[in-house]
Design an enzyme around this catalytic site. Structure first.
Site, PDB file in Angstrom:
ATOM      1  N   GLU A 166       0.815  -1.219   0.000  1.00 38.26           N
ATOM      2  CA  GLU A 166       0.000   0.000   0.000  1.00 38.26           C
ATOM      3  C   GLU A 166       0.847   1.267   0.000  1.00 38.26           C
ATOM      4  OE1 GLU A 166      -2.245   0.751   3.480  1.00 38.26           O
ATOM      5  OE2 GLU A 166      -0.841  -0.228   4.829  1.00 38.26           O
ATOM      6  N   SER A 211      10.460  -9.154 -18.208  1.00 36.98           N
ATOM      7  CA  SER A 211      11.354 -10.263 -17.894  1.00 36.98           C
ATOM      8  C   SER A 211      12.764  -9.745 -17.611  1.00 36.98           C
ATOM      9  CB  SER A 211      11.361 -11.282 -19.036  1.00 36.98           C
ATOM     10  OG  SER A 211      12.022 -12.468 -18.649  1.00 36.98           O
ATOM     11  N   GLU A 258      24.122 -16.270  -7.958  1.00 35.90           N
ATOM     12  CA  GLU A 258      24.678 -15.136  -8.691  1.00 35.90           C
ATOM     13  C   GLU A 258      25.659 -15.599  -9.775  1.00 35.90           C
ATOM     14  OE1 GLU A 258      25.809 -10.722  -7.268  1.00 35.90           O
ATOM     15  OE2 GLU A 258      26.977 -12.298  -6.340  1.00 35.90           O
ATOM     16  N   SER A 296      17.187   1.113  -8.983  1.00 34.52           N
ATOM     17  CA  SER A 296      15.954   0.428  -8.616  1.00 34.52           C
ATOM     18  C   SER A 296      16.056  -0.075  -7.185  1.00 34.52           C
ATOM     19  CB  SER A 296      15.674  -0.743  -9.565  1.00 34.52           C
ATOM     20  OG  SER A 296      16.690  -1.714  -9.476  1.00 34.52           O
ATOM     21  N   LYS A 314      18.336 -12.562 -16.390  1.00 36.30           N
ATOM     22  CA  LYS A 314      18.618 -13.699 -15.519  1.00 36.30           C
ATOM     23  C   LYS A 314      17.814 -14.935 -15.901  1.00 36.30           C
ATOM     24  CE  LYS A 314      20.053 -10.750 -11.708  1.00 36.30           C
ATOM     25  NZ  LYS A 314      20.172  -9.562 -12.576  1.00 36.30           N
ATOM     26  N   ASN A 326       3.826   1.824  -1.441  1.00 40.31           N
ATOM     27  CA  ASN A 326       4.281   2.093  -2.807  1.00 40.31           C
ATOM     28  C   ASN A 326       3.145   2.638  -3.660  1.00 40.31           C
ATOM     29  OD1 ASN A 326       6.745   1.117  -2.068  1.00 40.31           O
ATOM     30  ND2 ASN A 326       6.603  -0.805  -3.185  1.00 40.31           N
ATOM     31  N   SER A 378      -2.682  -8.908  -4.491  1.00 41.03           N
ATOM     32  CA  SER A 378      -1.538  -9.659  -5.000  1.00 41.03           C
ATOM     33  C   SER A 378      -1.972 -10.491  -6.194  1.00 41.03           C
ATOM     34  CB  SER A 378      -0.980 -10.575  -3.898  1.00 41.03           C
ATOM     35  OG  SER A 378      -0.048 -11.492  -4.431  1.00 41.03           O
ATOM     36  N   LYS A 380      12.266 -10.272  -7.185  1.00 40.66           N
ATOM     37  CA  LYS A 380      13.421 -10.123  -8.074  1.00 40.66           C
ATOM     38  C   LYS A 380      14.766 -10.299  -7.384  1.00 40.66           C
ATOM     39  CE  LYS A 380      13.719  -5.117  -7.442  1.00 40.66           C
ATOM     40  NZ  LYS A 380      13.732  -3.803  -8.095  1.00 40.66           N
TER      41      LYS A 380
END
Length: 630
Positions: A312, A402, A538, A446, A405, A314, A337, A363
């Site tokens: 909420e 997308s 990673e 980001s 990764k 954001n 969601s 992410k």
């Protein structure tokens, strides 16, 4: 009214009347005709009032004359001409006449006296500043001997509080070297920056070439970084919306400038064609990418913008921003969601969007390695919920956000996004909806990305942590990424994976060093850099293409299309249902084994690959055991 303005008006009254005495004395060679002088004397008060009124309307008492320039001089000339024409008209109307030569000389005298005393004031201010504020002022090198550089010099001189003194100019145009702008010499080109800064004891460099391309700026910044000077920059022409240069617009050089990427050129007509007047739904609309997509979409006047987000705070922030910037935007915020299948279908059924941008996803690679079930629920099942609802209610276009990764993934997050790509491509084969994906790499700034982390670590005094000395990543700015997403959406025919040109990869350790320098410190001297080792999931480097032979260009030079082999939806859906069972009743290991079946190129590096290698018999037994409990 301030005392300074009152003093200026009193001074003008004296000078305006002095103009008539001077003009008459010149006209009659020192022996002023009593009759002519009487005409002037009888009308002196009215003449003065007329001229002061005209001066007021020409804003001669609102200008800050310590900043006076040619513009202010033109105002004085225009005000003098206008006021004297009105005075001539008034005297003619009153049948009071002065010789024409007197009128001419009075006008010229007004210009010289009124303009002169203002510029004398400015000259006195500058002289006083040079004498009394030399000590403690910053010595500034200007890069760019164009009009912007000249305006920067003027601005710095006009703002005493900045305590900044322009001492030299750098320009690559050899014809300008040896010349000067407003008394500041042009002393060399960009290759001389280090030498000049050292010789002239420069404290600060201001890059003032707003028309320069990003790559030129990056090259200049690279030279400036060899010094220990603070580096500041005048924004580019696309940022200077009103085209005006001021000290408030000069900012510190940031990481975007070092990226060197040119401004994205968009085909506005194509984007307007599928956005303007249409109903647009953005899932994850409060996140870094989602919120920027909403800003970009709002520019194209959608019929309605629907933002769906589970957070909420954001959603509240982007709602307030859009309401402020786009007063007439038809905006709706939905807190939910995409994992909630029933609610997601209800939203799409009620709102009937024409286009969906699906940006809702987990992410963070290391977090998803620790929570693979949550990654699957949100990324895969959430995407499936939105895709099936879009198909059911005939949404015209569906754009999946997308990531690089997803290509030969080594992480749970990457594997789930690859499954999402498969979902939209397989669904596109049977649906009237145009399903496409847009794949890009890291975006600067980001939430949770490396840049904010580095800045926080620098603010705390270090160390700045880098996972591996050779690790590289592709970067672009959030606005550029979102603009290209919108452009790719306009090209979509269905089934494509659009791949964005991310430019050259950047070593993360170089990025860390750049940020430390831009913050005014020296790497390894003021702020240490610590190598901490690769995190779970990673990669050392990212890839964008599964199959280089299946890539084709588009009409846009930064957008490509990859067409990998497509699974049938029925077979893919069967594996998704097995995955659902594993999430509900199985273990993390079973979930990851299924992901490896669904994404054959998925290689784990968190666990031992041999332990989770999808051996046919063992996996089949595992799946059968899970299914039997449903």
């Amino acid at each position: 009214m301030t005392r300074r303005k009152i003093a200026m008006i009193v001074c003008d009254i004296l000078l305006l009347n002095a103009s008539y005495i001077i003009a008459m004395a010149l006209r009659f060679e020192g022996n002023i005709d009593p009759q002519i002088f009487k005409v002037y004397l009888n009308n002196a008060i009215i003449i003065t009032i007329i001229k002061l009124t005209v001066f007021y309307f020409f804003k001669l008492y609102k200008s800050l004359w310590e900043y006076a320039s040619v513009d202010e001089l033109f105002e004085v000339v225009a005000a003098s001409l206008t006021s004297n024409i009105i005075v001539i008209g008034y005297l003619t109307l009153m049948s009071s006449y002065l010789p024409i030569s007197v009128y001419i000389m009075v006008t010229l005298s007004d210009m010289m006296l009124i303009g002169g005393h203002r510029f004398i004031y400015r000259a006195f201010r500058r002289f006083k500043n040079n004498i009394f504020s030399e000590s403690g002022s910053k010595r500034v090198l200007i890069v760019g001997a164009g009009s912007a550089g000249a305006m920067v010099i003027k601005e710095l001189r006009n703002h005493d509080a900045l305590k900044s003194k322009p001492v030299a100019i750098i320009d690559d145009n050899r014809k300008k070297i040896g010349q000067s702008i407003n008394g500041v010499p042009v002393v060399g080109n960009r290759s001389d920056i280090g030498y000049i800064c050292n010789k002239m004891k420069v404290d600060e460099i201001i890059i003032s070439i707003p028309s320069a391309k990003r790559k030129q700026i990056r090259d200049i910044v690279d030279e400036c970084r060899k010094t220990k000077c603070r580096i500041r920059i005048l924004p580019g022409v696309y940022e200077l919306i009103d085209g005006k240069v001021s000290v408030s617009k000069i900012r510190d050089v940031d990481i975007d400038d070092l990226l060197g990427r040119e401004e994205t050129k968009l085909n506005m007509e194509d984007i307007c064609g599928y956005i303007k007047g249409k109903r647009i739904l953005v899932t994850g609309g409060g996140g870094s990418i989602g919120s920027e997509l909403c800003r970009q979409i709002a520019r194209f006047s959608p019929g309605k913008l629907i933002i769906l987000d589970m957070y909420e705070n954001n959603a509240y922030d982007i709602q307030n921003e859009l309401k402020k910037d786009y007063k007439n935007l038809n905006l709706k915020i939905i807190i939910s969601s995409v994992r909630d299948k029933k609610k997601t279908e209800e939203v799409i059924r009620n709102e009937r969007p024409d286009v969906i941008f699906h940006a809702a996803a987990y992410k963070h690679v290391p977090l998803m390695e620790e929570n693979p079930m949550e990654a699957v629920k949100n990324n895969i099942f959430g995407t499936l919920n939105v895709v099936q609802a879009a198909d059911k209610y005939d949404v015209k276009k569906f754009v999946l956000i997308s990531t690089d990764k997803a290509v030969n993934p080594t992480s749970v997050m990457g594997a789930t996004k690859r499954v999402c790509e498969k979902i939209i491509q397989s669904m596109d084969k049977t649906s009237s909806t145009e399903f496409v994906a847009v794949r890009f790499g890291n975006v600067l700034g980001s939430n949770g990305s490396v840049i904010p982390l580095f800045k926080k670590q620098i603010a705390e005094g270090g160390p700045v942590t880098v996972t591996h000395k050779n690790i590289t990543r592709y970067f672009m700015t959030i606005p550029e990424a979102c603009q290209l997403v919108l452009q790719a959406g306009s090209m979509a025919k269905g089934g494509e994976i659009f791949v964005l040109d991310m430019g050259d990869p950047i070593k993360i350790i170089d990025l860390a060093r750049d940020l430390i320098r831009l913050s005014g410190f020296e790497p390894e001297i003021d702020i240490p850099i610590k190598i901490i080792g690769l995190r779970p999931g990673e990669k050392l480097f990212e890839e964008f293409l599964l199959n280089k032979e299946r890539v084709s260009k588009t009409e846009h030079d930064k957008i490509y299309i990859e067409k990998p082999l497509i699974d049938g939806f029925d077979g893919l859906n069967m594996n998704i249902q097995r995955l659902r069972t594993a999430v509900e009743m199985g273990t993390n290991e079973q979930v990851m084994s299924l992901l490896k079946i669904m994404v054959p190129t998925y290689k784990t590096n968190m666990y031992n690959d041999d332990k989770y290698m999808p051996i046919k018999d063992e996996v089949a037994v595992t799946l059968n055991q899970i299914s039997s409990h449903r």
